[in-house]
Design a protein around this motif. Structure first.
Motif, mmCIF file in Angstrom:
data_model
loop_
_atom_site.group_PDB
_atom_site.id
_atom_site.type_symbol
_atom_site.label_atom_id
_atom_site.label_comp_id
_atom_site.label_asym_id
_atom_site.label_seq_id
_atom_site.Cartn_x
_atom_site.Cartn_y
_atom_site.Cartn_z
ATOM 1 N N VAL A 280 1.140 -1.304 0.026
ATOM 2 C CA VAL A 280 0.054 -0.023 -0.013
ATOM 3 C C VAL A 280 0.813 1.079 -0.058
ATOM 4 C CG1 VAL A 280 -1.953 -1.093 0.985
ATOM 5 C CG2 VAL A 280 -0.186 0.024 2.587
ATOM 6 N N ALA A 281 2.001 0.998 0.194
ATOM 7 C CA ALA A 281 3.003 2.282 0.064
ATOM 8 C C ALA A 281 3.602 2.545 -1.051
ATOM 9 C CB ALA A 281 4.257 1.957 1.281
ATOM 10 N N GLN A 282 3.251 1.764 -2.249
ATOM 11 C CA GLN A 282 3.614 1.790 -3.599
ATOM 12 C C GLN A 282 2.800 2.653 -4.117
ATOM 13 O OE1 GLN A 282 4.456 -1.771 -5.746
ATOM 14 N NE2 GLN A 282 5.319 -2.797 -4.341
ATOM 15 N N PRO A 283 3.136 3.168 -5.316
ATOM 16 C CA PRO A 283 2.009 3.867 -6.229
ATOM 17 C C PRO A 283 0.893 3.278 -6.673
ATOM 18 C CG PRO A 283 4.367 4.326 -7.043
ATOM 19 C CD PRO A 283 4.372 3.165 -5.784
ATOM 20 N N LEU A 284 -0.257 3.678 -6.668
ATOM 21 C CA LEU A 284 -1.470 2.985 -6.936
ATOM 22 C C LEU A 284 -1.416 2.706 -8.392
ATOM 23 C CD1 LEU A 284 -3.900 4.838 -4.952
ATOM 24 C CD2 LEU A 284 -2.794 2.711 -4.324
ATOM 25 N N LEU A 285 -2.142 1.715 -9.133
ATOM 26 C CA LEU A 285 -2.494 1.674 -10.507
ATOM 27 C C LEU A 285 -3.317 2.657 -10.976
ATOM 28 C CD1 LEU A 285 -3.639 -2.221 -9.801
ATOM 29 C CD2 LEU A 285 -1.403 -1.362 -10.632
ATOM 30 N N ASP A 286 -2.962 2.918 -12.239
ATOM 31 C CA ASP A 286 -3.899 3.933 -12.743
ATOM 32 C C ASP A 286 -5.015 3.458 -13.314
ATOM 33 O OD1 ASP A 286 -3.242 3.195 -15.543
ATOM 34 O OD2 ASP A 286 -1.270 4.000 -15.222
ATOM 35 N N PRO A 287 -6.176 4.300 -13.741
ATOM 36 C CA PRO A 287 -7.210 3.941 -14.367
ATOM 37 C C PRO A 287 -7.173 2.844 -15.358
ATOM 38 C CG PRO A 287 -7.493 5.937 -13.519
ATOM 39 C CD PRO A 287 -6.149 5.689 -13.404
ATOM 40 N N ASP A 288 -6.000 3.316 -16.443
ATOM 41 C CA ASP A 288 -5.772 2.419 -17.385
ATOM 42 C C ASP A 288 -5.545 0.904 -17.284
ATOM 43 O OD1 ASP A 288 -6.675 4.650 -19.259
ATOM 44 O OD2 ASP A 288 -4.529 4.911 -19.781
ATOM 45 N N ARG A 289 -4.624 0.875 -16.237
ATOM 46 C CA ARG A 289 -4.149 -0.511 -16.028
ATOM 47 C C ARG A 289 -5.277 -1.276 -15.322
ATOM 48 N NH1 ARG A 289 0.628 -2.939 -15.530
ATOM 49 N NH2 ARG A 289 0.979 -1.834 -17.339
ATOM 50 N N LEU A 290 -6.030 -0.427 -14.377
ATOM 51 C CA LEU A 290 -7.541 -1.240 -13.622
ATOM 52 C C LEU A 290 -8.413 -1.674 -14.734
ATOM 53 C CD1 LEU A 290 -7.860 1.275 -10.734
ATOM 54 C CD2 LEU A 290 -7.123 -1.195 -10.658
ATOM 55 N N ARG A 291 -8.455 -0.602 -15.717
ATOM 56 C CA ARG A 291 -9.575 -1.210 -16.968
ATOM 57 C C ARG A 291 -9.004 -2.522 -17.602
ATOM 58 N NH1 ARG A 291 -10.019 4.435 -17.407
ATOM 59 N NH2 ARG A 291 -12.300 4.941 -16.927
#
Length: 300
Positions: A280-291
């Motif tokens: 959870v300390a890492q950068p979150l996934l961006d919306p494109d990767r989530l899609r």
């Protein structure tokens, strides 16, 4: 940024896990029926040692032993006790007092009504009346200094259309006569329970509605009861982010859901907690990767 919280529903070593959560500054989520009704008692020493720890607990479900105590206290009758679930005002006040006593807290940080959709299955009108009445009790507890905020923890109330975040906000405002203290919703979000994530990516649904209203959004069951890591293969894990364990990949996906503020994880061992803290300390996934991830799952 999404915070990690210790979920105690499936936690096998609550005192040790609570100490690790305290060291990480994490929120703790519990309920009076967790750990066969012992979760509060097991948490109390850590809460006494770390008064800065924030804790959310619940009201609604109860164990058979608690139900028997409630009958003796004349806040439930035998028929009500047999259901194991109640939000009636007299019982709710009694349970909140019991929660405070067991946790050793004069003021509770947050109380969540526990799966309220189970009180009146399929009857939306009756459920909304019950929620409005329960919210009024919770507002009284806030006014008395016994509670800071409240919310709803649901498993399928949103997906079944029994209520929406705007419905909950309207009921809370009506119960309070204006400014209210409804501050959070809790719901399952995972690679299995993926609908809230799908909706959030489209700017819709309960997570977005709650975030827009400034509510805390607690994502429960990110590992789907511990089942997900075993069935998350290497290809999906690498798609989410190379180098992660399957459990970390699942947690990161849930943490990246737009609007989520906390992810609950029942990590009983020190290595599992450390893995969760690290991801959870890492950068979150961006919306494109989530899609892309959602596309792979929905096409399988």
């Amino acid at each position: 940024m999404t915070d990690l919280a210790l979920g105690t529903y499936r936690c096998r070593a609550i005192p040790e896990s609570a100490a690790r959560a305290a060291a990480s500054g994490a929120w703790i989520d519990t309920a009076p029926n967790y750990c066969e009704g012992r979760a509060h008692i097991l948490l109390a020493p850590a809460l006494a040692t770390h008064p800065e720890l924030k804790v959310s607990t619940k009201a609604g479900y109860f164990t058979a032993a608690t139900g028997a105590d409630a009958v003796r206290a004349c806040v439930l009758d035998g028929e009500q006790a047999a259901t194991g679930h109640c939000l009636a005002p007299v019982y709710l006040k009694w349970q909140l007092h019991r929660n405070r006593a067991e946790l050793g807290r004069e003021r509770l940080d947050m109380v969540l009504l526990h799966n309220p959709e189970g009180v009146h299955p399929g009857d939306r009108g009756a459920l909304h009346r019950a929620l409005r009445t329960a919210f009024a009790v919770l507002e009284e507890e806030v006014a008395a200094g016994h509670l800071t905020g409240y919310g709803v923890a649901t498993w399928h109330g949103f997906t079944d259309g029994m209520f929406t975040v705007p419905h909950l906000l309207a009921l809370a405002a009506d119960a309070a006569g204006g400014a209210h203290h409804l501050t959070a919703v809790q719901l399952p979000i995972s690679l299995v329970m993926i609908d809230p994530l799908l909706q959030a990516l489209d700017g819709q649904g309960p997570v977005v509605d709650a975030a827009m209203a400034g509510l805390e959004v607690m994502a429960s069951a990110p590992l789907h009861g511990g089942e997900l890591p075993a069935i998350t293969g290497p290809e999906l894990t690498d798609l989410i982010r190379p180098g992660l364990t399957p459990a970390q990949a699942c947690l990161l996906t849930t943490a990246s859901c737009p609007g989520v503020t906390q992810v609950l994880v029942a990590a009983s061992s020190a290595p599992h907690w450390a893995e969760a803290v690290a991801v959870v300390a890492q950068p979150l996934l961006d919306p494109d990767r989530l899609r892309e991830i959602v596309g792979v799952l929905t096409s399988a």
